[in-house]
Design a protein around this motif. Sequence first.
Motif, PDB file in Angstrom:
ATOM      1  N   LEU A  49       0.832  -1.201   0.000  1.00  0.00           N
ATOM      2  CA  LEU A  49       0.000   0.000   0.000  1.00  0.00           C
ATOM      3  C   LEU A  49       0.869   1.255   0.000  1.00  0.00           C
ATOM      4  N   ALA A  50       1.966   1.211   0.756  1.00  0.00           N
ATOM      5  CA  ALA A  50       2.888   2.350   0.765  1.00  0.00           C
ATOM      6  C   ALA A  50       3.509   2.554  -0.614  1.00  0.00           C
ATOM      7  N   GLU A  52      -8.715   3.163   1.605  1.00  0.00           N
ATOM      8  CA  GLU A  52      -8.179   2.263   0.597  1.00  0.00           C
ATOM      9  C   GLU A  52      -8.857   0.906   0.606  1.00  0.00           C
ATOM     10  N   LEU A  81      -6.565   8.175  -0.814  1.00  0.00           N
ATOM     11  CA  LEU A  81      -5.594   7.254  -0.234  1.00  0.00           C
ATOM     12  C   LEU A  81      -4.837   7.878   0.923  1.00  0.00           C
ATOM     13  N   ARG A  82      -4.890   9.203   1.008  1.00  0.00           N
ATOM     14  CA  ARG A  82      -4.228   9.879   2.119  1.00  0.00           C
ATOM     15  C   ARG A  82      -5.077   9.865   3.385  1.00  0.00           C
ATOM     16  N   ARG A 141       0.901   4.235  -2.803  1.00  0.00           N
ATOM     17  CA  ARG A 141       0.765   5.652  -2.446  1.00  0.00           C
ATOM     18  C   ARG A 141       1.927   6.476  -2.982  1.00  0.00           C
ATOM     19  N   SER A 142       3.091   5.847  -3.147  1.00  0.00           N
ATOM     20  CA  SER A 142       4.279   6.592  -3.563  1.00  0.00           C
ATOM     21  C   SER A 142       4.222   7.024  -5.028  1.00  0.00           C
ATOM     22  N   ALA A 178      -5.729   9.699  -6.223  1.00  0.00           N
ATOM     23  CA  ALA A 178      -4.785   9.473  -5.124  1.00  0.00           C
ATOM     24  C   ALA A 178      -5.233  10.142  -3.834  1.00  0.00           C
TER      25      ALA A 178
END
Length: 296
Positions: A143-144, A216, A210-211, A147-148, A207
Amino acid sequence: MATYENRYWWSNDGLRLHARDYPARSPDGAVERPPILCLPGLTRNARDFDLLADRLSAEWRVVVVDLRGRGESAYAKDSMTYVPLAYVQDVDALLGELGINRFVAIGTSLGGIVTMLLAGAGRGTIAGAVLNDVGPEVEAGGLARIRSYVGKSSSWPTWVHAARGLAEANGDVYPNYQLSDWLAMAKRLYRLNSAGRIVLDYDLKIAEPLRVPGNEAGPDMWGAFDRLNNVPVLVVRGALSDILSDSVAHRMTERLGSAELITVPDTGHAPTLDEPIVGAAIDRLLDRVLVEPAIP
């Protein structure tokens, strides 16, 4: 390549959404086959299922969705509607528009989450499900990674440049890919804009949710997953996946009992579903859909 009809429908919040509808080319009138509904991943679109839809539509009707903000579907006015529950509502509206009450769902990544939520919410009757490299639990590392890169703008002067960019960023996901494979992926993921540049074919604002922690996935995903316990289920996992762990994949099959797990070697997140071992497993699932009675 099989022909399809473009379908358009309206979301509850007024977005014009798009799907491809592939009719069965050689339907067997003696056998009732529910339509197959294909749901793509987070940054993907209906083109992801070109080869699969071409193969399956020999005998099955296949409907492939562009989720809001992707492909030919409109971009959302409110970026916070780029969440699974909104996608469920959009798909529910499409099912109603097409008069589909029973279907087989094939969902990749986010599409698999939508599939589980459709089952949990009782949206129509799911006759069978393929969950491609996703489960009720998503690995934090994967997931990280998503997000990147999601929502970051990129553009390329040619398709070859776009393909080489994908290869540099995703070589560890598909270590055996050649340039032709990366070109094919680029043409699924990107589009040509009015300035002649190759750009991502999705709203970069997908995106933003997702923050926000929790957006998510959604509500109790194990509870939603359990609603698939009376139908054939295929769990597909890339052996190198950082989204669906081996332990969660095995828990999924143990929890349902009759579910089948296929692990695709030398592949990360996510398998394309064109791999021969996956194609054979999808065929087995569809055979089960035809012979096993629906259980309410």
